[in-house]
Design an enzyme around this catalytic site. Structure first.
Site, PDB file in Angstrom:
ATOM      1  CE  LYS A   1      15.126  34.996 -11.490  1.00  0.00           C
ATOM      2  NZ  LYS A   1      14.671  33.992 -12.479  1.00  0.00           N
TER       3      LYS A   1
ATOM      4  CE1 TYR B   1      13.774  36.115  -8.479  1.00  0.00           C
ATOM      5  CE2 TYR B   1      14.314  38.451  -8.466  1.00  0.00           C
ATOM      6  CZ  TYR B   1      13.704  37.368  -9.061  1.00  0.00           C
ATOM      7  OH  TYR B   1      13.018  37.530 -10.236  1.00  0.00           O
TER       8      TYR B   1
END
Length: 301
Positions: free
Chosen positions: A175, A171
């Site tokens: 991001k 993640y």
């Protein structure tokens, strides 16, 4: 319904629940026509349904606004094109793309499986790129045809992408990629009348409800700092005509706090003027580190 986004045509991905739903409702309340995109899956990615997107559309239309549901997979190339076409075919144009959709597959890196890495990269990173690419192609065609645009892309990064987060290597990487992609897109799309910014929000959603459980408003506090609705005012403003001079920026948003994230910058340097020998670099690196700003800690470290 009229306001700061009056007449704007907006796509919000992942808008069936949480932060995306709040964005869609806020844009509609400010006068925008909204394409509510969501494939309606459960938290584990199973059981797709049109119900979440349609429920948000029903809320908007019941309040007097304009909205249409779209259930295309934003990380599918043709699906992303259909999403852009939905706005153009339904409302005649497109002014704002809000890339919000995403999910989590959290693991410590030593336990992270290949499919868990691939799934997060697909939904977050490709799921930002594909709609952005097709929207930009539309705006480029409009610009070449002499129709001046005042368009916006608002991407969704994360504090995990800016600083890293223990147990969220996939993640965090996705991001961080979104933050960098935002900078490149802002530079490339400016010629077509498009600004590109990103937010790094902190709010309670299906993905974060456990992490933020102890931060919910206590009885009597009055203000729920983790409510997803706190994130949307900045996004709506960034989608409005008022934000035309703001591009290539990443904003952190939490509760009533808005801040600008300061990204990678050139720091202290030593230039020998020729190639270094490995044995020379120990004291050089120590000197550079002593003059550099200490990095922010990784979340959870």
């Amino acid at each position: 319904m009229s306001g700061i986004a009056d007449g704007r045509i907006v796509i919000v991905t992942g808008a069936g629940r949480g932060i995306g739903r709040a964005h869609a409702l806020s844009f509609a309340a400010e006068g925008a026509s909204v394409v509510v995109n969501d494939i309606g899956v459960a938290a584990d990615g199973s059981d797709p349904s049109s119900a979440p997107a349609q429920q948000v559309v029903d809320e908007i239309t019941a309040a007097g606004g304009k909205a249409v549901a779209n259930t295309d997979d934003i990380a599918d190339w043709e699906g992303a094109q259909r999403l852009i076409d939905t706005a153009i075919d339904t409302f005649g144009s497109l002014d704002v793309l809000v890339n919000n959709a995403g999910f989590l597959r959290d693991r410590m890196l030593v336990n992270l499986a290949e499919d868990e890495w691939d799934a997060v990269m697909r939904v977050h990173l490709k799921g930002h790129f594909a709609p952005m690419r097709h929207a930009a192609s539309y705006w480029r065609s409009e610009s070449k045809a002499g129709r001046e645009r005042d368009a916006r892309i608002i991407n969704t990064s994360s504090g995990a992408g800016l600083l890293g987060s223990i147990g969220q290597g996939n993640y965090s990487a996705a991001k961080a990629g979104i933050a960098s992609l935002t900078l490149v897109a802002a530079a490339e799309f400016a010629r077509y009348g498009v600004t590109v910014n990103a937010i790094a929000p902190a709010a309670r959603t299906r993905m974060t409800e456990q992490a933020f459980a102890d931060m919910m408003a206590r009885p009597g506090d009055g203000f729920d700092a983790m409510a997803p609705e706190n994130i949307s005012p900045l996004v709506v403003w960034l989608g409005s005509s008022e934000s035309s001079d703001v591009t290539g920026r990443v904003f952190e948003v939490e509760g009533g706090k808005v801040s600008i994230a300061q990204g990678w910058r050139h720091g202290p340097a030593r230039d020998k003027g020729e190639r270094w020998a490995p044995a020379e670099l120990g004291p050089v690196v120590k000197e550079l580190l002593s003059n550099a700003i200490e990095p922010e800690p990784v979340y959870g470290a």
